[in-house]
Scaffold this motif. Structure first.
Motif, PDB file in Angstrom:
ATOM      1  N   LEU A 768      40.983  26.680  32.141  1.00 56.25           N
ATOM      2  CA  LEU A 768      42.128  27.574  32.191  1.00 56.25           C
ATOM      3  C   LEU A 768      42.112  28.476  30.961  1.00 56.25           C
ATOM      4  O   LEU A 768      41.992  27.999  29.828  1.00 56.25           O
ATOM      5  CB  LEU A 768      43.438  26.781  32.249  1.00 56.25           C
ATOM      6  N   LEU A 769      42.242  29.768  31.184  1.00 54.03           N
ATOM      7  CA  LEU A 769      42.201  30.725  30.096  1.00 54.03           C
ATOM      8  C   LEU A 769      43.467  30.626  29.242  1.00 54.03           C
ATOM      9  O   LEU A 769      44.542  30.270  29.751  1.00 54.03           O
ATOM     10  CB  LEU A 769      42.066  32.153  30.628  1.00 54.03           C
ATOM     11  N   PRO A 770      43.360  30.948  27.945  1.00 56.84           N
ATOM     12  CA  PRO A 770      44.573  31.000  27.111  1.00 56.84           C
ATOM     13  C   PRO A 770      45.544  32.048  27.631  1.00 56.84           C
ATOM     14  O   PRO A 770      45.171  32.963  28.378  1.00 56.84           O
ATOM     15  CB  PRO A 770      44.031  31.376  25.723  1.00 56.84           C
ATOM     16  N   ASN A 771      46.811  31.916  27.200  1.00 59.06           N
ATOM     17  CA  ASN A 771      47.817  32.890  27.610  1.00 59.06           C
ATOM     18  C   ASN A 771      47.404  34.295  27.205  1.00 59.06           C
ATOM     19  O   ASN A 771      46.738  34.509  26.191  1.00 59.06           O
ATOM     20  CB  ASN A 771      49.165  32.554  26.979  1.00 59.06           C
ATOM     21  N   GLN A 772      47.805  35.262  28.039  1.00 67.62           N
ATOM     22  CA  GLN A 772      47.551  36.682  27.830  1.00 67.62           C
ATOM     23  C   GLN A 772      46.086  37.047  28.039  1.00 67.62           C
ATOM     24  O   GLN A 772      45.671  38.154  27.695  1.00 67.62           O
ATOM     25  CB  GLN A 772      48.005  37.139  26.426  1.00 67.62           C
ATOM     26  N   ARG A 773      45.300  36.152  28.589  1.00 62.21           N
ATOM     27  CA  ARG A 773      43.938  36.472  28.976  1.00 62.21           C
ATOM     28  C   ARG A 773      43.823  36.335  30.490  1.00 62.21           C
ATOM     29  O   ARG A 773      44.441  35.462  31.093  1.00 62.21           O
ATOM     30  CB  ARG A 773      42.925  35.564  28.291  1.00 62.21           C
ATOM     31  N   GLU A 774      42.989  37.214  31.094  1.00 57.77           N
ATOM     32  CA  GLU A 774      42.890  37.235  32.548  1.00 57.77           C
ATOM     33  C   GLU A 774      41.437  37.352  32.980  1.00 57.77           C
ATOM     34  O   GLU A 774      40.669  38.138  32.417  1.00 57.77           O
ATOM     35  CB  GLU A 774      43.677  38.419  33.124  1.00 57.77           C
ATOM     36  N   LEU A 775      41.081  36.564  33.961  1.00 57.74           N
ATOM     37  CA  LEU A 775      39.748  36.622  34.546  1.00 57.74           C
ATOM     38  C   LEU A 775      39.666  37.814  35.490  1.00 57.74           C
ATOM     39  O   LEU A 775      40.478  37.947  36.407  1.00 57.74           O
ATOM     40  CB  LEU A 775      39.467  35.323  35.309  1.00 57.74           C
ATOM     41  N   ARG A 776      38.687  38.687  35.278  1.00 57.67           N
ATOM     42  CA  ARG A 776      38.539  39.866  36.135  1.00 57.67           C
ATOM     43  C   ARG A 776      37.469  39.674  37.207  1.00 57.67           C
ATOM     44  O   ARG A 776      37.645  40.095  38.343  1.00 57.67           O
ATOM     45  CB  ARG A 776      38.191  41.085  35.272  1.00 57.67           C
ATOM     46  N   ASP A 777      36.341  39.072  36.863  1.00 55.03           N
ATOM     47  CA  ASP A 777      35.269  38.906  37.845  1.00 55.03           C
ATOM     48  C   ASP A 777      34.272  37.896  37.297  1.00 55.03           C
ATOM     49  O   ASP A 777      34.263  37.609  36.091  1.00 55.03           O
ATOM     50  CB  ASP A 777      34.572  40.239  38.118  1.00 55.03           C
ATOM     51  N   PHE A 778      33.433  37.336  38.170  1.00 57.92           N
ATOM     52  CA  PHE A 778      32.384  36.431  37.714  1.00 57.92           C
ATOM     53  C   PHE A 778      31.249  36.416  38.717  1.00 57.92           C
ATOM     54  O   PHE A 778      31.409  36.783  39.885  1.00 57.92           O
ATOM     55  CB  PHE A 778      32.905  35.013  37.465  1.00 57.92           C
ATOM     56  N   ALA A 779      30.071  35.999  38.248  1.00 55.88           N
ATOM     57  CA  ALA A 779      28.880  35.852  39.084  1.00 55.88           C
ATOM     58  C   ALA A 779      28.156  34.589  38.669  1.00 55.88           C
ATOM     59  O   ALA A 779      28.217  34.172  37.502  1.00 55.88           O
ATOM     60  CB  ALA A 779      27.959  37.064  38.946  1.00 55.88           C
ATOM     61  N   ALA A 780      27.481  33.968  39.629  1.00 57.90           N
ATOM     62  CA  ALA A 780      26.704  32.756  39.360  1.00 57.90           C
ATOM     63  C   ALA A 780      25.284  33.141  38.989  1.00 57.90           C
ATOM     64  O   ALA A 780      24.635  33.927  39.689  1.00 57.90           O
ATOM     65  CB  ALA A 780      26.700  31.857  40.592  1.00 57.90           C
ATOM     66  N   CYS A 781      24.800  32.618  37.868  1.00 56.04           N
ATOM     67  CA  CYS A 781      23.440  32.906  37.407  1.00 56.04           C
ATOM     68  C   CYS A 781      22.475  31.937  38.083  1.00 56.04           C
ATOM     69  O   CYS A 781      22.566  30.718  37.875  1.00 56.04           O
ATOM     70  CB  CYS A 781      23.349  32.797  35.889  1.00 56.04           C
ATOM     71  N   GLN A 807      32.127  22.797  29.725  1.00 56.02           N
ATOM     72  CA  GLN A 807      32.670  23.021  28.391  1.00 56.02           C
ATOM     73  C   GLN A 807      33.463  24.331  28.349  1.00 56.02           C
ATOM     74  O   GLN A 807      33.549  25.073  29.328  1.00 56.02           O
ATOM     75  CB  GLN A 807      31.529  23.069  27.372  1.00 56.02           C
ATOM     76  N   ARG A 808      34.026  24.617  27.164  1.00 54.69           N
ATOM     77  CA  ARG A 808      34.743  25.862  26.966  1.00 54.69           C
ATOM     78  C   ARG A 808      33.770  27.037  27.095  1.00 54.69           C
ATOM     79  O   ARG A 808      32.652  26.977  26.594  1.00 54.69           O
ATOM     80  CB  ARG A 808      35.383  25.852  25.582  1.00 54.69           C
ATOM     81  N   PRO A 809      34.165  28.140  27.768  1.00 55.08           N
ATOM     82  CA  PRO A 809      33.275  29.289  27.870  1.00 55.08           C
ATOM     83  C   PRO A 809      32.884  29.844  26.504  1.00 55.08           C
ATOM     84  O   PRO A 809      33.666  29.797  25.549  1.00 55.08           O
ATOM     85  CB  PRO A 809      34.109  30.311  28.657  1.00 55.08           C
ATOM     86  N   VAL A 810      31.668  30.373  26.428  1.00 56.36           N
ATOM     87  CA  VAL A 810      31.148  30.937  25.184  1.00 56.36           C
ATOM     88  C   VAL A 810      31.292  32.445  25.250  1.00 56.36           C
ATOM     89  O   VAL A 810      30.745  33.088  26.151  1.00 56.36           O
ATOM     90  CB  VAL A 810      29.669  30.553  24.988  1.00 56.36           C
TER      91      VAL A 810
END
Length: 836
Positions: A768-781, A807-810
């Protein structure tokens, strides 16, 4: 508004059997007596008089009978007179009735007396039969007489005794829900259990007429698993075995053929389809295209029509002193395509004289013979198809003050423009990045065209940047996707499926060789898929209202682009429920079958293909109208025929998109909204809250499993779904954005790891992203099993991050503000951590 009356009636519940009575309605909505004329008729189900419907009629042409114009629900019928008592349906809403015996013959002045009821009595929800009407609480109603009521006695259930260890002949899942398991093969029998969509069943027998089957609930999640009963066959999707092989039973539960003692024969496994040896990647040559031989030339213009050719223009206004633009052809953006019907259209006559056609109020038609329709005719078309180089027949009037300005009453598109169909190209920058293992992802924007390659480090011809670079490779394309199960199969980039403009795509292999294919004039691509043997498949549909679709195939080994089959929406008709007259397909996957070539080139000959298709109703602008598997067999001339009826895998309204097939084409993931599962909704907006996976077996059997659902009632699932590999899915968790009810706030990512067996456990992990952050898009590598995601920060900057699913995203680096999409990803290595 277009609507289908048969479908409307079915949706309201008129498809359910019942003892129906009908009467005419007067102007006040009451029963009509005598010989008055009315245009309304009311039906009610005498077993459950909450099920009432009003039919509206309209006069037909002179001398013709009235015709049905509308179907609607009506108020519950609570009139006691003129009713023949019947046993109430089990589980339905029952209304107490006085006996009708001895009722006087109705007179023209008679007014039936309605029974008093309490305000707010719930109305039963209508569902297609054989599903039972959901039970509502009956209102205590005083009766007009003291005559005792007839008592309905439930018919005992003729369920045969089938041992728990007896092997089943077939298996199925509930395909239309809610569905009722009953004590006998009729809706009059008592309810044993109510079954939801996807519940698994074993089948043991079938009635003589084949419409009811004996089943046992095998779903471990159902509270009555192990229970036996009868269920209507058209509520089921057979997943194993054959209903025709089930033992026959009489309606009283007795076997018609005594069972034969002895071991149950084990069916032989299906013979595997011969698979050719792995193909050597061919050197691409300019492909040939199979000609269309069934196109029919138009007739000549009428006596009052003039022939013109549409021309392209440059400048802010058409018809000014600006010169004519060079036609952009198949692979460039042409400002004249699609045409603007609210501005004059430039054209020239046979002598080269230039005119301006004012078409904003014109009737536009096109010759259907240009699409292979036989017999052909002039059919309606959108004015946006007045592309440059089209030949048209014009009926119009020249302006007295401006003779070159023609006000058009009717314009007919007689011949489409000629354009390049296929071209062999090269993309050396793409190949170079892949060769040195520097390619990361293809990225772009939701607002503007252009596909960019993200690299870990620049090449000798790339821009100077520390650790990485964004390089624009395509200018006009807006979409990119994997074409096969491995990165070596390459990607397809192309337009975003413009319904009225030119559609083109470029298949780019990892060696940089590419083939650019454009759809035929006035056609749009509806899905493209690669196969496991290096072929490319796609569907093209007309951009006009014609019930037609075409399957095309490019086999680089043969060096040909072939039209494999033509089809219509009638191919997707279903025997279990009314469907629209015509549905259009969207290609999800293609699985060819082969005959091994014993000649010198042991590459295999394509003998057929199994298509996985989603469908949509173009007339009603309705998506997700059914997922089908369609087998096609090719003849010696390469043309295909439908080898069997389309197999319905997912029914309309039982799924939502996006639909994604995993890399090895064995599973289809999709969304649904489950009203029984708590999630965030807003009025009529009910976003998806559940992920399901349909497993595809080469034998034709399917199974469906729920693999994830929202974790609380304050969220839903955003329409983002990708496969990380054959067994792992990534989805986005979302809620409504603050202050904007219908905007999405994607606040988390979830990885779903599927087991290798149907009995295994699904593993889930979220971030889950911290507050005030938003996921816009993603792709699988595909190469290093990372997720490459774009996150909007507190300052509304775009940050590229990688996630391993646990783990936490880098965080990697900030992106330009126009890079809002990730299309495909090869890798997200450590070299990106210190990137640009």
């Amino acid at each position: 508004t277009r609507f289908d009356l048969m479908q409307e009636a079915f949706n309201l519940g008129l498809g359910e059997p019942g003892d129906w009575l009908a009467y005419y309605l007067d102007a006040n909505g009451g029963p009509l007596f005598g010989a008055q004329v009315t245009e309304r008729l009311q039906l009610f189900d005498n077993r459950n008089r909450n099920r009432t419907f009003i039919l509206g009629f309209e006069p037909g042409p002179e001398g013709e009978p009235y015709r049905l114009a509308a179907v609607a629900t009506g108020e519950p019928y609570l009139v006691a007179e003129l009713v023949t008592p019947v046993p109430p349906a089990a589980g339905g809403v029952e209304v107490a009735l006085a006996p009708a015996a001895g009722a006087p013959e109705p007179m023209e002045t008679a007014t039936p007396t309605a029974l008093p009821t309490e305000t707010g009595t719930p109305t039963a929800t209508l569902t297609p039969e054989p599903s039972a009407t959901p039970t509502a609480t009956a209102t205590d109603t005083p009766l007009p007489t003291d005559t005792p009521l007839p008592t309905a006695t439930a018919t005992p259930g003729p369920i045969p005794a089938i041992p728990a260890d007896e092997p089943a002949t077939a298996a199925a899942i509930v395909f239309r829900s809610p569905a009722n398991l009953r004590g006998g093969p009729d809706t009059a029998f008592g309810l044993v259990a109510q079954l939801g969509y996807g519940v698994t069943l074993d089948l043991y027998g079938v009635t003589e007429v084949g419409n009811w089957v004996i089943v046992r609930i095998t779903d471990p999640n159902h509270e009555q698993t192990g229970a036996l009963g009868w269920i209507a066959q058209d509520l089921l999707q057979i997943t194993a075995g054959d209903v025709a092989a089930l033992p026959p039973y009489s309606v009283d539960g007795r076997p018609l053929t005594p069972p034969t003692p002895g071991p149950t024969p084990t069916p032989a496994p299906p013979e595997p389809t011969p698979t050719p040896a792995p193909r050597v990647t061919p050197v691409l040559a300019q492909p040939g295209v199979s000609p269309l031989t069934d196109l029919l030339a138009p007739p000549g213009p009428g006596a009052d029509e003039q022939i013109y050719t549409i021309v392209a223009t440059v400048g802010e206004s058409v018809g000014d002193s600006g010169g004519e633009a060079e036609n952009a052809g198949a692979f460039g953006v042409d400002p004249n395509v699609p045409a603007n019907p609210f501005a004059p259209i430039a054209a020239v006559d046979a002598n080269g004289a230039r005119v301006r056609l004012v078409i904003d109020r014109a009737q536009v038609q096109i010759w259907s013979g240009a699409f292979g329709v036989n017999p052909p005719d002039w059919t309606g078309a959108p004015a946006e198809l007045l592309w440059p180089n089209s030949e048209v027949y014009v009926l119009g009037t020249a302006d007295e003050l401006e003779p070159d300005r023609i006000t058009v009453q009717r314009i007919r598109i007689a011949r489409p423009p000629s354009q390049e169909r296929v071209r062999l190209t090269q993309t050396p920058e793409f190949a170079a990045a892949l060769a040195r293992n520097a390619a990361v992802a293809l990225m772009g924007s939701r607002e503007a065209p252009g596909i960019y390659l993200l690299e870990t480090e620049p090449g000798s011809d790339g821009p100077a940047a520390s650790g990485g670079a964004l390089r624009q490779l395509w200018v006009d394309e807006q979409d990119a996707r994997w074409i096969g199960g491995t990165p070596a199969d390459g990607v397809v980039v192309g337009t975003a499926g413009d319904s009225l403009g030119r559609n083109w795509m470029t298949w780019v292999r990892d060696d940089g060789q590419a083939v650019r294919i454009t759809a035929q004039p006035f056609h749009a691509f509806q899905g493209v898929a690669g196969d496991r043997f290096g072929g490319l498949w796609w569907i093209e549909t007309p951009q006009v209202d014609l019930d037609q679709w075409q399957l095309w195939h490019y086999d680089p080994v043969q060096g040909q682009i072939l039209l494999r089959v033509r089809g219509t929406g009638a191919r997707f008709g279903s025997g279990s429920a009314p469907t629209p007259a015509s549905l259009s397909p969207l290609l999800l996957a293609a699985q060819p079958t082969f005959q091994t070539d014993t000649g010198q080139n042991d590459t295999g000959i394509v003998t057929g293909v199994n298509l996985l298709l989603d469908t949509y109703d173009a007339a009603d602008q309705r998506l997700y109208t059914g997922v089908y598997r369609v087998p096609i067999q090719f003849g010696s001339n390469g043309l295909g025929e439908f080898a069997a009826d389309a197999q319905l895998l997912l029914a309309s309204e039982s799924y939502r998109g996006p639909l994604e097939v995993n890399p090895d084409q064995t599973r289809l993931a999709y969304f649904i909204y489950d009203p029984e599962h708590p999630s965030l909704t807003s009025g009529f907006i009910q976003p998806s809250n559940t992920v399901r996976v349909l497993s595809l077996d080469p034998s034709g059997a399917v199974s469906i499993r729920t693999v994830y659902a929202t974790e609380n009632r304050f969220e839903f699932l955003a329409p983002n779904l990708v496969w990380l590999d054959a067994n792992r899915l990534i989805v986005a968790r979302s809620r409504f954005a603050a202050g904007e009810m219908f905007a999405l706030d994607r606040f988390g990512m979830t990885q779903i790891r599927l087991p290798s067996t149907a009995e295994g456990t699904v593993e889930v992990g979220s971030y889950l992203l911290p507050n005030q952050r938003e996921l816009r898009d993603f792709a699988a590598c595909r190469e290093d099993a990372h997720v490459l995601a774009i996150v909007a920060t507190e300052n509304n900057e775009l940050e590229l991050v990688r996630w391993d699913g646990e783990q936490r995203p880098v965080p990697l680096f900030l992106l330009p503000p126009d890079q809002t999409r990730t299309f495909v990803c090869w890798q997200a290595p450590d070299a990106l951590v210190d990137g640009p």
